[in-house]
Each structure stands twice: as C-alpha cells, then as structure tokens.
Design a protein around this motif. Structure first.
Motif, PDB file in Angstrom:
ATOM      1  N   UNK A 100       0.830  -1.203   0.000  1.00  0.00           N
ATOM      2  CA  UNK A 100       0.000   0.000   0.000  1.00  0.00           C
ATOM      3  C   UNK A 100       0.865   1.254   0.000  1.00  0.00           C
ATOM      4  N   UNK A 101       0.375   2.267  -0.706  1.00  0.00           N
ATOM      5  CA  UNK A 101       1.008   3.588  -0.672  1.00  0.00           C
ATOM      6  C   UNK A 101       0.168   4.468   0.250  1.00  0.00           C
ATOM      7  N   UNK A 102       0.802   4.981   1.284  1.00  0.00           N
ATOM      8  CA  UNK A 102       0.120   5.879   2.215  1.00  0.00           C
ATOM      9  C   UNK A 102      -0.109   7.223   1.529  1.00  0.00           C
ATOM     10  N   UNK A 103      -1.021   8.035   2.044  1.00  0.00           N
ATOM     11  CA  UNK A 103      -1.294   9.333   1.413  1.00  0.00           C
ATOM     12  C   UNK A 103      -0.059  10.227   1.261  1.00  0.00           C
ATOM     13  N   UNK A 104       0.961  10.031   2.123  1.00  0.00           N
ATOM     14  CA  UNK A 104       2.179  10.844   2.026  1.00  0.00           C
ATOM     15  C   UNK A 104       3.170  10.312   0.998  1.00  0.00           C
ATOM     16  N   UNK A 105       2.825   9.206   0.318  1.00  0.00           N
ATOM     17  CA  UNK A 105       3.688   8.635  -0.712  1.00  0.00           C
ATOM     18  C   UNK A 105       4.573   7.496  -0.236  1.00  0.00           C
ATOM     19  N   UNK A 106       4.644   7.250   1.072  1.00  0.00           N
ATOM     20  CA  UNK A 106       5.449   6.136   1.589  1.00  0.00           C
ATOM     21  C   UNK A 106       4.776   4.813   1.219  1.00  0.00           C
ATOM     22  N   UNK A 107       5.595   3.826   0.842  1.00  0.00           N
ATOM     23  CA  UNK A 107       5.087   2.523   0.423  1.00  0.00           C
ATOM     24  C   UNK A 107       5.513   1.478   1.446  1.00  0.00           C
ATOM     25  N   UNK A 108       4.543   0.665   1.893  1.00  0.00           N
ATOM     26  CA  UNK A 108       4.795  -0.374   2.889  1.00  0.00           C
ATOM     27  C   UNK A 108       4.159  -1.685   2.454  1.00  0.00           C
ATOM     28  N   UNK A 109       4.797  -2.765   2.862  1.00  0.00           N
ATOM     29  CA  UNK A 109       4.220  -4.090   2.698  1.00  0.00           C
ATOM     30  C   UNK A 109       3.576  -4.471   4.026  1.00  0.00           C
ATOM     31  N   UNK A 110       2.373  -5.017   3.980  1.00  0.00           N
ATOM     32  CA  UNK A 110       1.680  -5.529   5.157  1.00  0.00           C
ATOM     33  C   UNK A 110       1.570  -7.038   5.004  1.00  0.00           C
ATOM     34  N   UNK A 111       1.935  -7.794   6.046  1.00  0.00           N
ATOM     35  CA  UNK A 111       1.918  -9.252   5.967  1.00  0.00           C
ATOM     36  C   UNK A 111       1.202  -9.851   7.169  1.00  0.00           C
ATOM     37  N   UNK A 112       0.605 -11.013   6.932  1.00  0.00           N
ATOM     38  CA  UNK A 112       0.119 -11.825   8.038  1.00  0.00           C
ATOM     39  C   UNK A 112       0.659 -13.238   7.850  1.00  0.00           C
ATOM     40  N   UNK A 113       0.506 -14.046   8.838  1.00  0.00           N
ATOM     41  CA  UNK A 113       0.979 -15.430   8.753  1.00  0.00           C
ATOM     42  C   UNK A 113      -0.178 -16.410   8.650  1.00  0.00           C
ATOM     43  N   UNK A 114      -1.315 -15.917   8.206  1.00  0.00           N
ATOM     44  CA  UNK A 114      -2.479 -16.778   8.022  1.00  0.00           C
ATOM     45  C   UNK A 114      -2.319 -17.529   6.707  1.00  0.00           C
ATOM     46  N   UNK A 115      -2.133 -18.812   6.810  1.00  0.00           N
ATOM     47  CA  UNK A 115      -2.014 -19.637   5.606  1.00  0.00           C
ATOM     48  C   UNK A 115      -3.430 -19.989   5.155  1.00  0.00           C
ATOM     49  N   UNK A 116      -3.709 -19.717   3.905  1.00  0.00           N
ATOM     50  CA  UNK A 116      -5.035 -19.989   3.346  1.00  0.00           C
ATOM     51  C   UNK A 116      -4.890 -20.989   2.209  1.00  0.00           C
ATOM     52  N   UNK A 117      -5.986 -21.634   1.867  1.00  0.00           N
ATOM     53  CA  UNK A 117      -5.969 -22.542   0.706  1.00  0.00           C
ATOM     54  C   UNK A 117      -5.651 -21.732  -0.525  1.00  0.00           C
ATOM     55  N   UNK A 118      -4.711 -22.225  -1.297  1.00  0.00           N
ATOM     56  CA  UNK A 118      -4.273 -21.453  -2.480  1.00  0.00           C
ATOM     57  C   UNK A 118      -4.833 -22.034  -3.732  1.00  0.00           C
TER      58      UNK A 118
END
Length: 118
Positions: A100-118
């Motif tokens: 996601x790009x925040x409104x100020x232009x900074x870009x971050x990755x957000x992660x979880x460890x929830x394994x889902x059926x792929x």
C-alpha cells in the motif's frame, strides 16, 4: 488494526556473507525462500534480499514490512484511511501480503501469517 511488528528490508549483493552477519547480530537462524528470482533471508527483524537488479529496484521502493494479524483487516483500514492499495492481498510462502502507498507517498508491505488454501 494492530501492528504486531516491523521488518527492515535490506537489498544486499552477497546474501551469504550478509546472512552470517545478521544471524550473529540477531542471535538466530535465517528463514530462507525464493520469490520472483530474488533470494530472501528473514533474520530477526531484518529481511535480506538479493537478486537481479531489475527485481531489486522494485523492492527498494518499499520502506518496511509491517506484520499484522489479518491482511484483510489491514486492507479495509488502509483503504478507508486514504491509502492506495498497489498489490494484493496475495499468498506468500508464509501467509499473505499486500502493498500500500500511504497518502504521504510512503510505500509499505503488510503481511500476516495466516495460511489460506491457495
């Protein structure tokens, strides 16, 4: 949305010597995986990445990785707060992520460890 922790993203030329250094620094063993031609080693709060420059160029644009309980919840909060979702949520080797790009232009990755059926 609760932030559970952050991971610093570091692009390196020599992954093996960098892993040895960060394992000593963090006091633990690296978890390794490959993604899109990039070799990745997660050591403590560090995410080391090595690979083709054209792949690393994209990865360098992400400031940090933020661990959350649920990427879907993060998506909702980010979207409602004015962030622009660039990618995801998508499965990863250890759960799911989004970028996601925040409104100020900074870009971050957000992660979880929830394994889902792929």
């Amino acid at each position: 949305m609760e932030i559970l922790g952050t991971t610093l993203r570091i692009c390196v030329e020599d992954l093996e010597s960098s892993v040895a250094f960060y394992e000593r620094l963090a006091g633990g063993k690296a978890m390794r995986f490959e993604r899109s031609g990039v070799s990745v080693a997660a050591v403590g709060c560090f995410l080391l990445m090595s690979g083709p420059e054209h792949e690393l160029e994209v990865l360098r644009k992400v400031s940090a990785t933020i661990a959350v309980e649920d990427v879907d919840e993060a998506y909702s909060v980010l979207d409602a707060s004015g962030a622009r979702i660039i990618a995801g949520p998508v499965p990863t080797p250890v759960g799911r992520n989004l970028i996601a790009m925040h409104p100020d232009g900074a870009v971050f990755e957000y992660v979880d460890r929830r394994v889902v059926d792929r």
